[in-house]
Design a protein around this motif. Structure first.
Motif, PDB file in Angstrom:
ATOM      1  N   VAL A   9       0.830  -1.204   0.000  1.00 54.12           N
ATOM      2  CA  VAL A   9       0.000   0.000   0.000  1.00 54.12           C
ATOM      3  C   VAL A   9       0.867   1.257   0.000  1.00 54.12           C
ATOM      4  CG1 VAL A   9      -2.071  -0.977   1.044  1.00 54.12           C
ATOM      5  CG2 VAL A   9      -0.198  -0.310   2.505  1.00 54.12           C
ATOM      6  N   ASN A  10       1.966   1.178  -0.727  1.00 54.10           N
ATOM      7  CA  ASN A  10       2.900   2.287  -0.798  1.00 54.10           C
ATOM      8  C   ASN A  10       2.233   3.567  -1.269  1.00 54.10           C
ATOM      9  OD1 ASN A  10       5.465   2.507   0.064  1.00 54.10           O
ATOM     10  ND2 ASN A  10       6.438   1.768  -1.793  1.00 54.10           N
ATOM     11  N   TRP A  11       1.288   3.433  -2.210  1.00 55.34           N
ATOM     12  CA  TRP A  11       0.642   4.614  -2.758  1.00 55.34           C
ATOM     13  C   TRP A  11      -0.128   5.371  -1.685  1.00 55.34           C
ATOM     14  CZ3 TRP A  11      -4.635   5.279  -2.610  1.00 55.34           C
ATOM     15  CH2 TRP A  11      -5.409   4.160  -2.317  1.00 55.34           C
ATOM     16  N   LYS A  12      -0.685   4.659  -0.703  1.00 59.98           N
ATOM     17  CA  LYS A  12      -1.407   5.328   0.378  1.00 59.98           C
ATOM     18  C   LYS A  12      -0.438   6.115   1.258  1.00 59.98           C
ATOM     19  CE  LYS A  12      -5.289   2.093   0.694  1.00 59.98           C
ATOM     20  NZ  LYS A  12      -6.034   1.163   1.571  1.00 59.98           N
ATOM     21  N   LEU A  13       0.738   5.549   1.463  1.00 64.77           N
ATOM     22  CA  LEU A  13       1.751   6.251   2.253  1.00 64.77           C
ATOM     23  C   LEU A  13       2.163   7.539   1.563  1.00 64.77           C
ATOM     24  CD1 LEU A  13       3.807   6.507   4.528  1.00 64.77           C
ATOM     25  CD2 LEU A  13       5.322   4.986   3.243  1.00 64.77           C
ATOM     26  N   TRP A  14       2.413   7.442   0.257  1.00 57.80           N
ATOM     27  CA  TRP A  14       2.817   8.632  -0.493  1.00 57.80           C
ATOM     28  C   TRP A  14       1.705   9.657  -0.570  1.00 57.80           C
ATOM     29  CZ3 TRP A  14       7.578   9.743  -0.845  1.00 57.80           C
ATOM     30  CH2 TRP A  14       8.551   8.734  -0.961  1.00 57.80           C
ATOM     31  N   LEU A  15       0.452   9.189  -0.634  1.00 62.04           N
ATOM     32  CA  LEU A  15      -0.683  10.105  -0.616  1.00 62.04           C
ATOM     33  C   LEU A  15      -0.722  10.863   0.702  1.00 62.04           C
ATOM     34  CD1 LEU A  15      -3.351  11.246  -1.741  1.00 62.04           C
ATOM     35  CD2 LEU A  15      -4.517   9.247  -0.755  1.00 62.04           C
ATOM     36  N   GLY A  16      -0.510  10.144   1.807  1.00 60.64           N
ATOM     37  CA  GLY A  16      -0.498  10.783   3.119  1.00 60.64           C
ATOM     38  C   GLY A  16       0.616  11.809   3.235  1.00 60.64           C
ATOM     39  N   ILE A  17       1.806  11.462   2.734  1.00 61.48           N
ATOM     40  CA  ILE A  17       2.934  12.398   2.770  1.00 61.48           C
ATOM     41  C   ILE A  17       2.630  13.631   1.930  1.00 61.48           C
ATOM     42  CG2 ILE A  17       5.342  12.724   2.071  1.00 61.48           C
ATOM     43  CD1 ILE A  17       5.807   9.768   2.805  1.00 61.48           C
ATOM     44  N   PHE A  18       2.004  13.419   0.759  1.00 61.35           N
ATOM     45  CA  PHE A  18       1.647  14.545  -0.115  1.00 61.35           C
ATOM     46  C   PHE A  18       0.658  15.481   0.579  1.00 61.35           C
ATOM     47  CE2 PHE A  18      -1.304  16.314  -3.311  1.00 61.35           C
ATOM     48  CZ  PHE A  18      -0.411  17.085  -4.031  1.00 61.35           C
ATOM     49  N   ASN A  92       1.554   3.885  16.235  1.00 56.29           N
ATOM     50  CA  ASN A  92       0.628   4.667  15.423  1.00 56.29           C
ATOM     51  C   ASN A  92       1.261   5.969  14.947  1.00 56.29           C
ATOM     52  OD1 ASN A  92      -1.588   2.987  15.324  1.00 56.29           O
ATOM     53  ND2 ASN A  92      -2.613   3.908  17.073  1.00 56.29           N
ATOM     54  N   LEU A  93       2.102   6.557  15.806  1.00 52.86           N
ATOM     55  CA  LEU A  93       2.721   7.834  15.467  1.00 52.86           C
ATOM     56  C   LEU A  93       3.924   7.674  14.536  1.00 52.86           C
ATOM     57  CD1 LEU A  93       2.669   9.767  18.879  1.00 52.86           C
ATOM     58  CD2 LEU A  93       1.087   9.981  16.949  1.00 52.86           C
ATOM     59  N   LEU A  94       4.646   6.572  14.678  1.00 54.49           N
ATOM     60  CA  LEU A  94       5.886   6.404  13.920  1.00 54.49           C
ATOM     61  C   LEU A  94       5.706   5.598  12.631  1.00 54.49           C
ATOM     62  CD1 LEU A  94       8.464   5.740  16.782  1.00 54.49           C
ATOM     63  CD2 LEU A  94       7.965   7.886  15.602  1.00 54.49           C
ATOM     64  N   LEU A  95       4.650   4.811  12.555  1.00 53.32           N
ATOM     65  CA  LEU A  95       4.413   3.958  11.397  1.00 53.32           C
ATOM     66  C   LEU A  95       3.141   4.388  10.679  1.00 53.32           C
ATOM     67  CD1 LEU A  95       5.222   0.506  13.031  1.00 53.32           C
ATOM     68  CD2 LEU A  95       6.729   1.887  11.597  1.00 53.32           C
ATOM     69  N   PRO A  96       3.082   4.208   9.372  1.00 56.29           N
ATOM     70  CA  PRO A  96       1.872   4.597   8.639  1.00 56.29           C
ATOM     71  C   PRO A  96       0.708   3.637   8.861  1.00 56.29           C
ATOM     72  CG  PRO A  96       3.459   3.585   7.146  1.00 56.29           C
ATOM     73  CD  PRO A  96       4.142   3.719   8.485  1.00 56.29           C
ATOM     74  N   PHE A  97      -0.491   4.071   8.450  1.00 52.50           N
ATOM     75  CA  PHE A  97      -1.701   3.242   8.428  1.00 52.50           C
ATOM     76  C   PHE A  97      -2.139   2.779   9.815  1.00 52.50           C
ATOM     77  CE2 PHE A  97       1.117   1.913   4.805  1.00 52.50           C
ATOM     78  CZ  PHE A  97       0.674   2.899   3.942  1.00 52.50           C
ATOM     79  N   ARG A  98      -1.790   3.562  10.858  1.00 54.71           N
ATOM     80  CA  ARG A  98      -2.177   3.215  12.236  1.00 54.71           C
ATOM     81  C   ARG A  98      -1.821   1.762  12.550  1.00 54.71           C
ATOM     82  NH1 ARG A  98      -5.160   7.178  14.535  1.00 54.71           N
ATOM     83  NH2 ARG A  98      -5.780   5.774  16.218  1.00 54.71           N
ATOM     84  N   ALA A  99      -0.577   1.408  12.218  1.00 51.07           N
ATOM     85  CA  ALA A  99      -0.118   0.030  12.400  1.00 51.07           C
ATOM     86  C   ALA A  99      -0.153  -0.412  13.851  1.00 51.07           C
ATOM     87  CB  ALA A  99       1.302  -0.124  11.855  1.00 51.07           C
ATOM     88  N   SER A 265      -2.397  11.013   6.155  1.00 51.78           N
ATOM     89  CA  SER A 265      -1.293  11.921   6.453  1.00 51.78           C
ATOM     90  C   SER A 265      -0.020  11.115   6.632  1.00 51.78           C
ATOM     91  CB  SER A 265      -1.581  12.738   7.719  1.00 51.78           C
ATOM     92  OG  SER A 265      -1.616  11.901   8.851  1.00 51.78           O
ATOM     93  N   SER A 266       1.074  11.820   6.793  1.00 51.56           N
ATOM     94  CA  SER A 266       2.344  11.151   7.052  1.00 51.56           C
ATOM     95  C   SER A 266       2.328  10.607   8.477  1.00 51.56           C
ATOM     96  CB  SER A 266       3.495  12.148   6.892  1.00 51.56           C
ATOM     97  OG  SER A 266       3.390  13.158   7.893  1.00 51.56           O
ATOM     98  N   PRO A 267       3.235   9.676   8.812  1.00 51.43           N
ATOM     99  CA  PRO A 267       3.316   9.203  10.199  1.00 51.43           C
ATOM    100  C   PRO A 267       3.478  10.379  11.160  1.00 51.43           C
ATOM    101  CG  PRO A 267       4.633   7.805   8.767  1.00 51.43           C
ATOM    102  CD  PRO A 267       4.173   8.960   7.922  1.00 51.43           C
ATOM    103  N   GLY A 268       2.782  10.315  12.291  1.00 52.79           N
ATOM    104  CA  GLY A 268       2.854  11.400  13.262  1.00 52.79           C
ATOM    105  C   GLY A 268       1.882  12.523  12.976  1.00 52.79           C
ATOM    106  N   TYR A 269       1.107  12.388  11.897  1.00 55.61           N
ATOM    107  CA  TYR A 269       0.107  13.390  11.509  1.00 55.61           C
ATOM    108  C   TYR A 269       0.716  14.777  11.300  1.00 55.61           C
ATOM    109  CZ  TYR A 269      -2.530   9.636  13.740  1.00 55.61           C
ATOM    110  OH  TYR A 269      -3.009   8.405  14.109  1.00 55.61           O
ATOM    111  N   ILE A 270       2.004  14.802  10.978  1.00 53.55           N
ATOM    112  CA  ILE A 270       2.690  16.085  10.778  1.00 53.55           C
ATOM    113  C   ILE A 270       2.035  16.844   9.638  1.00 53.55           C
ATOM    114  CG2 ILE A 270       4.894  17.166  10.126  1.00 53.55           C
ATOM    115  CD1 ILE A 270       6.282  14.774  11.480  1.00 53.55           C
ATOM    116  N   ILE A 324       9.585  -4.970  16.172  1.00 55.73           N
ATOM    117  CA  ILE A 324       8.145  -4.719  16.089  1.00 55.73           C
ATOM    118  C   ILE A 324       7.702  -4.537  14.651  1.00 55.73           C
ATOM    119  CG2 ILE A 324       6.357  -2.999  16.609  1.00 55.73           C
ATOM    120  CD1 ILE A 324       7.661  -2.630  19.332  1.00 55.73           C
ATOM    121  N   THR A 325       8.456  -3.794  13.864  1.00 57.55           N
ATOM    122  CA  THR A 325       8.074  -3.526  12.473  1.00 57.55           C
ATOM    123  C   THR A 325       8.271  -4.738  11.581  1.00 57.55           C
ATOM    124  OG1 THR A 325      10.293  -2.638  12.019  1.00 57.55           O
ATOM    125  CG2 THR A 325       8.580  -1.071  12.634  1.00 57.55           C
TER     126      THR A 325
END
Length: 332
Positions: A9-18, A92-99, A265-270, A324-325
């Motif tokens: 789901v890389n595209w979702k990560l990049w969407l969040g970063i964008f 949840n803060l450090l990893l995408p998709f509320r892992a 969003s990006s990890p950490g909701y930045i 963990i990851t």
């Protein structure tokens, strides 16, 4: 397993970063850096410490609520519930998709020797109660200030979905015969049928808190206490910046940020969380530079506290973040 999911789901990560980058551009557009720096330098550290104390109380109360939801699976020590809750929150803060919502039940189930799918079910119920209790917060806010129609619609849609899901789960648990039929139907799937049936039965055990009226009322009450504590956190930081706003301001901020956190969003909701804080405070005429300073401080300190406690929790369990990851869950 988790790393494999990230790759798929890389595209979702990049969407969040964008989206996070766009949000950062918006909040920093036309910022007056001298006003921003002055606001940051003049923050009242006493109220900041009060905010940190309130946040710590909130995290403990969240662990208490999870312990209540875990009762059908066994009586667990609050310390263990808190440790694994914080590991999940940090993830949840450090990893995408509320892992962290997956990591928490996996690690806790592994530690206690119980089905991870059952523990995951308690996390689902926890989130549903979060959303439903948010309705009370929104109702209070709606009686004292004008809420944009779009926000009202969003709240009602989200609340409606949560209530329907809880009702479906409750009815499913009451109808044992239908639950057995579903389990038997799942068992007919080739190759994975037995596993699906096992997961389903384990999950219904995790949902069985919904059988107990006292547990439901206790969970609702604790959920409202959590939001009340969150109110104290936000109010402390508002006072740290000398912002004496209407008493319902923190409640409005809670509603806006809770809805906005659903945005990718990006990890950490930045970026996204900073935009939501600035947007919320704009309704009360707060200068954008001061609002941004508020967002930077409340997010930065809360982030640091959660990460610190999460790392200490990992140390207590002799784990590492890299381990963990790289989890490869094989549930019972």
């Amino acid at each position: 397993m988790i790393l494999m999911i990230f790759k798929r789901v890389n595209w979702k990560l990049w969407l969040g970063i964008f989206i996070s980058l766009i949000a950062l551009i918006i909040v920093f557009h036309r910022v007056e850096w001298d006003k921003l720096s002055n606001a940051l330098l003049q923050v009242n550290l006493g109220f900041v410490l009060l905010g940190i104390f309130s946040l710590t109380c909130e995290l403990i109360i969240r662990a208490v609520r999870w312990r209540v939801l875990l009762y059908p699976l066994g009586k667990f020590h609050l310390k263990d519930c808190f440790i694994f809750y914080m590991i999940g929150y940090m993830s949840n803060l450090l990893l995408p998709f509320r892992a962290g919502e997956i990591i928490r039940p996996y690690l806790f189930g592994q530690k206690k020797g119980i089905a991870k799918s059952a523990v995951l079910a308690t996390v689902v119920v926890e989130r549903l109660f979060d959303i439903i209790s948010l309705l009370l917060v929104f109702t209070i806010v709606a009686t004292v200030m004008v809420i944009p129609p779009e926000m009202q619609q969003s709240v009602y849609v989200v609340e409606g979905v949560a209530i329907v899901m809880l009702m479906v789960l409750w009815l499913m648990l009451l109808e044992h015969k239908k639950s057995n039929r579903v389990a038997n139907l799942l068992s007919r799937f080739p190759v994975i049928g037995v596993k699906l049936k096992s997961w389903f039965i384990s999950a219904t055990t995790g949902f069985s808190t919904l059988h107990n009226i006292r547990a439901i009322l206790a969970t609702l009450l604790i959920s409202w206490v959590i939001w009340a504590t969150e109110l104290f956190v936000i109010q402390s930081y508002l006072l740290a910046f000398g912002l004496e706003l209407p008493w319902y301001t923190p409640l409005f901020i809670i509603v806006v940020t809770s809805l906005g956190m659903m945005i990718p969003s990006s990890p950490g909701y930045i970026g996204v969380i900073h935009f939501l804080y600035v947007f919320s405070l704009s309704f009360f005429g707060v200068d954008k530079n001061i609002a941004l300073a508020f967002a930077i401080v409340i997010h930065g300190i809360s982030f640091a506290v959660i990460i610190l406690v999460g790392l200490i929790s990992i140390w207590f369990e002799n784990l590492s973040f890299s381990r963990i990851t790289a989890l490869t869950p094989t549930d019972k």
